[in-house]
Design an enzyme around this catalytic site. Structure first.
Site, PDB file in Angstrom:
ATOM      1  N   HIS A  37      -7.530 -41.450  -8.550  1.00  0.00           N
ATOM      2  CA  HIS A  37      -6.515 -42.465  -8.829  1.00  0.00           C
ATOM      3  C   HIS A  37      -5.084 -41.964  -8.564  1.00  0.00           C
ATOM      4  O   HIS A  37      -4.160 -42.240  -9.336  1.00  0.00           O
ATOM      5  CB  HIS A  37      -6.627 -42.953 -10.264  1.00  0.00           C
ATOM      6  CG  HIS A  37      -7.871 -43.721 -10.583  1.00  0.00           C
ATOM      7  ND1 HIS A  37      -8.563 -44.460  -9.651  1.00  0.00           N
ATOM      8  CD2 HIS A  37      -8.565 -43.873 -11.760  1.00  0.00           C
ATOM      9  CE1 HIS A  37      -9.614 -45.037 -10.225  1.00  0.00           C
ATOM     10  NE2 HIS A  37      -9.649 -44.696 -11.491  1.00  0.00           N
ATOM     11  N   HIS A  95      -6.201 -51.670 -12.563  1.00  0.00           N
ATOM     12  CA  HIS A  95      -7.209 -51.036 -13.412  1.00  0.00           C
ATOM     13  C   HIS A  95      -7.267 -51.658 -14.814  1.00  0.00           C
ATOM     14  O   HIS A  95      -7.402 -50.937 -15.815  1.00  0.00           O
ATOM     15  CB  HIS A  95      -6.913 -49.534 -13.496  1.00  0.00           C
ATOM     16  CG  HIS A  95      -8.120 -48.682 -13.692  1.00  0.00           C
ATOM     17  ND1 HIS A  95      -8.789 -48.610 -14.889  1.00  0.00           N
ATOM     18  CD2 HIS A  95      -8.786 -47.877 -12.844  1.00  0.00           C
ATOM     19  CE1 HIS A  95      -9.811 -47.767 -14.761  1.00  0.00           C
ATOM     20  NE2 HIS A  95      -9.836 -47.315 -13.534  1.00  0.00           N
ATOM     21  N   GLU A 114     -12.563 -53.128 -10.130  1.00  0.00           N
ATOM     22  CA  GLU A 114     -11.423 -52.717  -9.321  1.00  0.00           C
ATOM     23  C   GLU A 114     -11.707 -53.010  -7.856  1.00  0.00           C
ATOM     24  O   GLU A 114     -12.553 -52.364  -7.241  1.00  0.00           O
ATOM     25  CB  GLU A 114     -11.179 -51.220  -9.510  1.00  0.00           C
ATOM     26  CG  GLU A 114     -11.006 -50.802 -10.951  1.00  0.00           C
ATOM     27  CD  GLU A 114     -11.579 -49.413 -11.208  1.00  0.00           C
ATOM     28  OE1 GLU A 114     -11.161 -48.451 -10.548  1.00  0.00           O
ATOM     29  OE2 GLU A 114     -12.483 -49.291 -12.060  1.00  0.00           O
TER      30      GLU A 114
HETATM   31  C1  BGC Z   1     -13.514 -44.553 -12.358  1.00  0.00           C
HETATM   32  C2  BGC Z   1     -14.119 -43.796 -13.494  1.00  0.00           C
HETATM   33  C3  BGC Z   1     -13.018 -43.222 -14.343  1.00  0.00           C
HETATM   34  C4  BGC Z   1     -12.151 -44.374 -14.819  1.00  0.00           C
HETATM   35  C5  BGC Z   1     -10.997 -43.922 -15.668  1.00  0.00           C
HETATM   36  C6  BGC Z   1     -12.664 -45.633 -12.926  1.00  0.00           C
HETATM   37  O1  BGC Z   1     -12.056 -46.329 -11.892  1.00  0.00           O
HETATM   38  O2  BGC Z   1     -14.495 -45.086 -11.516  1.00  0.00           O
HETATM   39  O3  BGC Z   1     -14.958 -42.752 -13.021  1.00  0.00           O
HETATM   40  O4  BGC Z   1     -13.522 -42.526 -15.438  1.00  0.00           O
HETATM   41  O5  BGC Z   1     -11.655 -45.052 -13.719  1.00  0.00           O
HETATM   42  O6  BGC Z   1     -10.318 -42.895 -15.076  1.00  0.00           O
END
Ligand code: BGC
Length: 371
Positions: free
Chosen positions: A116, A190, A330
């Protein structure tokens, strides 16, 4: 429900340690839906919609103060509640990729991997904002410039994201970006939803439909293997609406790796070409009758069933956010695309414009079993 005039109101939300002010924009669509977006991370801190009886609840996980998003406990568990994600949503294996003969090393913040956007992704940046009202609805436009080399990425990336809340009970999210050097870009949003109301417990009873006949299986560190696997006959088949919890405990290596669902689904486009909106998902909460439909121009959607929430964070309503108390959907390009030759490219070149749109549509239905 009384009809009111759509409106946008700006308020102070908090202050960063360096003195910069964080603002909140409250959007109301005049039709019973309101949402709050802050300039820190472009985070949606609240989204309130009526249920089938007309009772309004906040249906996204989050906090009502900046401290909530900046506390040590929050940073440790790093759930990215409600935030804009960039420069790259999801993981890039070992934080490394090669582009035009150069190997780039990114910040690694998820074991050996980049997740991310790195240590300080777009979710932790202060965005410039202004509100607008137009024929479509009321909204806020956010801008952020990511400098060349930030978190290891090449090129200066000018990013613009708009949230529009429409009178038709939609939230439209438009993403635009341009760069001065070729770079991977994969922006997403998110939010964690609980359509029975945030803090009200588990989402495993929500019925989910995903318009996907394949998903991208992962290794035990959640990096895609490169395979596109048919969902038929697996717990990943959500082509017909199915409760999230119906198969989540089945013996399945992929569910073990994700501790539940944490996978990218490959959307069916039929004749729609890349860049056209297609239905991606539909979620119904049986008790409240709330329905969320998601359409996107993206090729994939990450379905994350809130597996890593562990009750350590206390949300805005005073309730602990336990495992599976929210889910994220997402819209995105596939994880680790810069290292996966078989996946659609995420490379943005100078002179090109990154454009992506996702629409969340809210409604209600009274029949619990209808999907
Ligand atoms: C990911 C997860 C992660 C979460 C929070 C999601 O988009 O796929 O693996 O733990 O975000 O970081």
């Amino acid at each position: 429900m009384t009809t009111q005039t759509p409106s946008v109101e700006k308020q102070r939300f908090g202050q960063l340690p360096d003195g910069r002010k964080v603002e909140a924009y409250h959007l109301r669509n005049g039709h019973g839906i309101d949402m709050t977006v802050i300039t820190y991370g472009g985070i949606i801190t609240s989204l309130r919609t009526p249920d089938a009886q007309g009772n309004v609840d906040d249906i996204v996980l989050g906090f009502d103060s900046l401290e909530g998003y900046r506390s040590d406990a929050y940073r440790q568990s790093n759930p990215y509640f409600g935030a804009l994600i960039g420069r790259y949503g999801n993981r890039i294996a070992e934080g490394r990729f090669m582009l035009d003969g150069t190997t780039y090393e990114l910040a690694t913040n998820d074991g050996p991997h980049h997740l991310h956007g790195g240590d300080k992704g777009f979710d932790k940046r202060l965005w410039q904002a202004h509100s607008f009202e137009n024929d479509t609805g009321v909204g806020v436009e956010l801008r952020y410039t990511s400098e060349d080399g930030e978190e290891g990425y090449p090129g200066r990336l000018d990013t613009r994201v708009t949230y529009t809340l429409t009178a038709d009970d939609e939230v439209i999210i438009d993403y635009h970006a341009t760069t001065d050097k070729a770079t991977p870009v994969n922006l997403t949003q998110h939010s964690y939803f609980n359509l029975a109301g945030e803090g009200s417990g588990s989402i495993v009873d929500h019925r989910l439909m995903l318009n996907a006949d394949a998903f991208t299986p992962v290794d035990d560190t959640l990096i895609p293997t490169g395979e596109l696997r048919d969902v038929a006959g697996t717990p990943f088949d959500f082509r017909d609406a199915t409760p999230i919890g119906a198969r989540i405990g089945e013996e399945n290596t992929q569910l073990v790796y994700g501790q539940g669902y944490d996978h990218n689904f490959v959307l069916v486009r039929d004749d729609a070409s890349a860049g056209e909106l297609v239905t991606a998902a539909r979620v119904v909460a049986p008790q409240s009758g709330r329905v969320l439909e998601i359409a996107t121009t993206e090729p994939g959607i990450q379905f994350y069933s809130g597996n890593f929430l562990d009750g350590t964070l206390i949300g805005k309503g005073g309730d602990a956010y336990e495992k599976r108390s929210g889910f994220a959907l997402e819209t995105q390009h596939f994880p680790d695309s810069p290292n996966q030759a078989g996946f659609p490219s995420t490379i943005l070149a100078p002179g090109e414009t990154y454009e992506s749109r996702t629409v969340w549509r809210f409604s209600t239905q009274r029949d619990d079993n209808a999907s």
